[in-house]
Design a protein around this motif. Structure first.
Motif, PDB file in Angstrom:
ATOM      1  N   PRO A  48      41.696  41.611  31.466  1.00 42.44           N
ATOM      2  CA  PRO A  48      42.977  40.957  31.755  1.00 42.44           C
ATOM      3  C   PRO A  48      42.922  39.425  31.846  1.00 42.44           C
ATOM      4  CG  PRO A  48      42.391  42.633  33.414  1.00 42.44           C
ATOM      5  CD  PRO A  48      41.164  42.298  32.635  1.00 42.44           C
ATOM      6  N   ARG A  49      41.786  38.793  31.632  1.00 37.33           N
ATOM      7  CA  ARG A  49      41.665  37.366  31.938  1.00 37.33           C
ATOM      8  C   ARG A  49      42.528  36.476  31.050  1.00 37.33           C
ATOM      9  NH1 ARG A  49      35.398  36.012  33.731  1.00 37.33           N
ATOM     10  NH2 ARG A  49      35.428  37.328  35.600  1.00 37.33           N
ATOM     11  N   LEU A  55      45.567  37.005  30.189  1.00 35.94           N
ATOM     12  CA  LEU A  55      46.987  37.247  30.437  1.00 35.94           C
ATOM     13  C   LEU A  55      47.536  36.243  31.437  1.00 35.94           C
ATOM     14  CD1 LEU A  55      46.804  41.139  30.799  1.00 35.94           C
ATOM     15  CD2 LEU A  55      47.417  39.834  28.754  1.00 35.94           C
ATOM     16  N   THR A  56      48.862  36.201  31.558  1.00 31.49           N
ATOM     17  CA  THR A  56      49.500  35.337  32.548  1.00 31.49           C
ATOM     18  C   THR A  56      49.192  35.844  33.948  1.00 31.49           C
ATOM     19  OG1 THR A  56      51.535  36.652  32.578  1.00 31.49           O
ATOM     20  CG2 THR A  56      51.362  34.870  30.931  1.00 31.49           C
ATOM     21  N   PHE A  57      49.428  34.982  34.945  1.00 30.84           N
ATOM     22  CA  PHE A  57      49.155  35.355  36.324  1.00 30.84           C
ATOM     23  C   PHE A  57      49.960  36.587  36.719  1.00 30.84           C
ATOM     24  CE2 PHE A  57      50.510  35.135  40.791  1.00 30.84           C
ATOM     25  CZ  PHE A  57      49.282  35.204  41.430  1.00 30.84           C
ATOM     26  N   GLN A  96      48.517  39.685  35.110  1.00 33.10           N
ATOM     27  CA  GLN A  96      47.271  40.072  35.764  1.00 33.10           C
ATOM     28  C   GLN A  96      47.541  40.772  37.089  1.00 33.10           C
ATOM     29  OE1 GLN A  96      44.067  37.154  35.973  1.00 33.10           O
ATOM     30  NE2 GLN A  96      44.945  36.018  34.283  1.00 33.10           N
ATOM     31  N   GLU A  97      48.482  40.227  37.855  1.00 37.21           N
ATOM     32  CA  GLU A  97      48.803  40.836  39.147  1.00 37.21           C
ATOM     33  C   GLU A  97      49.432  42.209  38.961  1.00 37.21           C
ATOM     34  OE1 GLU A  97      47.990  39.324  42.253  1.00 37.21           O
ATOM     35  OE2 GLU A  97      46.823  38.325  40.711  1.00 37.21           O
ATOM     36  N   ILE A 140      48.990  44.310  36.402  1.00 34.88           N
ATOM     37  CA  ILE A 140      47.947  45.241  35.974  1.00 34.88           C
ATOM     38  C   ILE A 140      47.010  45.567  37.138  1.00 34.88           C
ATOM     39  CG2 ILE A 140      45.922  45.502  34.492  1.00 34.88           C
ATOM     40  CD1 ILE A 140      47.397  43.879  32.385  1.00 34.88           C
ATOM     41  N   GLY A 141      46.621  44.525  37.887  1.00 35.96           N
ATOM     42  CA  GLY A 141      45.739  44.743  39.024  1.00 35.96           C
ATOM     43  C   GLY A 141      46.361  45.648  40.067  1.00 35.96           C
ATOM     44  N   ARG A 150      38.387  43.291  43.923  1.00 31.58           N
ATOM     45  CA  ARG A 150      39.524  42.398  43.690  1.00 31.58           C
ATOM     46  C   ARG A 150      40.306  42.165  44.979  1.00 31.58           C
ATOM     47  NH1 ARG A 150      44.761  42.139  41.605  1.00 31.58           N
ATOM     48  NH2 ARG A 150      45.010  40.604  39.924  1.00 31.58           N
ATOM     49  N   ASP A 189      49.841  42.823  45.183  1.00 34.85           N
ATOM     50  CA  ASP A 189      49.763  42.343  43.800  1.00 34.85           C
ATOM     51  C   ASP A 189      51.097  42.509  43.092  1.00 34.85           C
ATOM     52  OD1 ASP A 189      47.189  41.456  43.892  1.00 34.85           O
ATOM     53  OD2 ASP A 189      46.316  43.191  42.896  1.00 34.85           O
TER      54      ASP A 189
END
Length: 281
Positions: A60-61, A63-65, A68-69, A71-72, A140, A200
């Motif tokens: 995911p690195r 991707l936009t913030f 990422q949140e 997906i996380g 995480r 998240d």
């Protein structure tokens, strides 16, 4: 680090016990020539689990913030679902685990025996994928890098050591009690991961209430202090917790813990569990 040690120890011991049971049954049934295929299956499972962990870490690195949140948070909730299923499955399946594995080995060995690679890979791989996903989510949530991974690695190494001692008959432990109490502890850890997953989703804008705090004890428990770090590492506790996070934690931990111990008591009442799994059978 402590929580991740527990995850590595419990999940690692589950996987190691499956391997020990496979090896013991092959030895006792005179099929020692199939043992290398068990280790091939284990190697495949470990490689797939490591690859899955790398995908979770590095995928995911770019991707936009917000992405990422999102997906996380989604994967954290999925990880909690898997761990919850695993805890309840182990509570009910421990009595039939040996006979189930025997049946699978007999079926796999009926032909050329290469199907045993698949049996071992699936038996260990399930634990490996669950461990990779939950460790990623827990790591995480704590916001750390190497310490949770170190804790998990130590737990897995201890599990391997215990498995070797069990296989050689040097050690016998009350596995029923071990899995009962580590399962209860993992429910609490999973509650923290679930709450962080919800956080998240709040940061991704998918859930409201990011700034509506149920409590903020940052002045008493500094997030970067010893106590704050300890509570974060073990329980994923956040000194500043939103209402949705707090409600989610209580709504998960309380009923799941009650249902879990009811299930344990129900199985003990129906048939008294043996003090340890017959790994030499």
């Amino acid at each position: 680090m402590t929580a991740n040690f527990l995850i590595g120890l419990r999940e690692g011991l589950e996987a190691v016990l499956l391997v020990v049971l496979l090896l013991a049954y092959l030895n006792k049934s005179g099929r020692t020539w199939l043992i290398p295929r068990v280790f091939i299956g284990v190697g495949v499972a470990v490689a797939v689990s490591l690859g899955f962990g790398a995908l979770l870490t590095f995928g995911p690195r770019g991707l936009t913030f917000e992405a990422q949140e999102a997906i996380g948070g989604g994967l954290s909730i999925l990880a909690v679902g898997f761990v919850t299923w695993m805890v309840f499955w182990m509570a009910s399946a421990s009595r039939t685990l040996v006979s189930d594995l025997r049946g699978k080995v007999d079926d796999a060995a009926g032909g050329t025996g290469w199907a045993l690679v698949l049996v071992a890979a699936l038996a260990v791989g399930r634990e490996g994928l669950e461990t990779a996903l939950f460790l990623w989510a827990a790591t995480r949530a704590t916001g750390e890098t190497w310490q949770p991974l170190l804790g998990a690695t130590l737990g897995i190494l201890v599990a391997i050591g215990l498995g070797m001692l069990l296989h050689r008959g040097v050690l016998r432990i009350n596995l029923a009690r071990f899995f009962t109490w580590t399962g209860a502890a993992l429910i609490v850890v999973a509650g923290g991961v679930l709450a962080y997953g919800v956080h998240d989703l709040q940061e991704a804008g998918l859930l409201p209430g990011l700034h509506n705090l149920a409590f903020d004890v940052s002045l008493i428990i500094a997030p970067g202090g010893f106590l704050g770090t300890l509570l974060k590492g073990i329980f994923n506790f956040s000194p500043a917790t939103t209402w949705i996070e707090a409600i989610t934690w209580v709504a998960y931990v309380v009923p799941v813990t009650i249902l879990y111990f009811r299930k344990i008591r129900g199985h003990n009442g129906a048939k008294r569990a043996t003090s340890s799994l017959p790994v030499s059978a």
